[in-house]
Design an enzyme around this catalytic site. Structure first.
Site, PDB file in Angstrom:
ATOM      1  N   GLU A 134       2.859   1.327   5.675  1.00 34.29           N
ATOM      2  CA  GLU A 134       3.603   1.895   4.552  1.00 34.29           C
ATOM      3  C   GLU A 134       5.006   2.327   4.932  1.00 34.29           C
ATOM      4  OE1 GLU A 134      -0.250   3.524   1.996  1.00 34.29           O
ATOM      5  OE2 GLU A 134       0.970   4.945   3.139  1.00 34.29           O
ATOM      6  N   HIS A 167      -0.266   3.652  -4.838  1.00 32.15           N
ATOM      7  CA  HIS A 167      -1.498   4.413  -4.602  1.00 32.15           C
ATOM      8  C   HIS A 167      -2.381   4.485  -5.850  1.00 32.15           C
ATOM      9  CE1 HIS A 167       0.705   5.682  -0.992  1.00 32.15           C
ATOM     10  NE2 HIS A 167      -0.485   5.911  -0.484  1.00 32.15           N
TER      11      HIS A 167
END
Length: 215
Positions: A134, A167
């Site tokens: 990420e 997410h």
């Protein structure tokens, strides 16, 4: 530089989608195990690919050409960044509850905890390798790309919102706030390792504390 950027993005997409594809090819009684263990493998390999690419074909922009702080400062700011990320996470959570009427708790985090309880090895994926993937994608590539186009604020907004949307659990403010902290750490130290360390430490603390509380 362009090729390494594309490769990093493609690597991330593969790491996210390949496990589900593999799971669809096996009998239903083996599907969960295949998805979990292939996710672990994909995240480990993906992290290694990104680290090697970063060393051999570094991405060039006005942020990366600036000298990094010392290794000691990287570690120090990584540790400080963990507390900053947790602080903004708590603050954003309170604002979401009071203003946006969003219930506390992250479905994404709870789902990961459930997996870890059944497959303990998955802890290394969430605590170590997911932060590497990420940070390279959302800070090194996306934030770095927009840094020269929109400036630091615009780049932070874009990369942090994308970080929040990926997410997919409704806590846009919470994840965006954390994204801003990681962007700050990257700009402050000119070293992606700083935000990676802070992200790793934060995830590890959150997962372990959640596991202890649920026992």
């Amino acid at each position: 530089m362009k090729n390494s950027t594309i490769t990093i993005l493609v690597t991330y997409v593969i790491a996210q989608t390949l496990p589900a594809l593999l799971g669809s090819l096996v009998p239903s009684n083996a599907k969960t195990s295949v998805i979990i263990y292939s996710t672990i493998a994909c995240f480990i390999l993906g992290s290694l690919v990104m680290i090697l690419l970063n060393k051999k074909f570094p991405i060039k922009n006005s942020l990366t050409i600036q000298p990094s702080v010392s290794k000691g400062q990287v570690l120090s700011w990584g540790f400080i960044g963990m507390f900053l990320a947790i602080f903004v996470q708590i603050t954003a959570n309170l604002i979401e509850q009071a203003v946006l009427k969003i219930p506390p708790g992250s479905a994404n985090t709870q789902y990961i905890i459930e997996i870890i309880n059944k497959y303990p090895l998955f802890l290394i994926t969430g605590a170590i390798f997911a932060p590497i993937l990420e940070e390279f994608v959302f800070r090194k590539v996306i934030f770095g790309f927009f840094y020269d186009l929109t400036g630091v604020v615009g780049a932070a907004v874009i990369s942090s919102l994308l970080f929040a949307f990926i997410h997919m659990d409704g806590h846009i403010l919470l994840y965006s706030a954390m994204g801003f902290v990681f962007c700050f750490l990257y700009v402050k130290t000119k070293n992606i390792a700083t935000s990676i360390i802070a992200h790793m430490l934060m995830n590890t603390l959150v997962f372990i504390s959640q596991m202890v509380l649920l026992k």
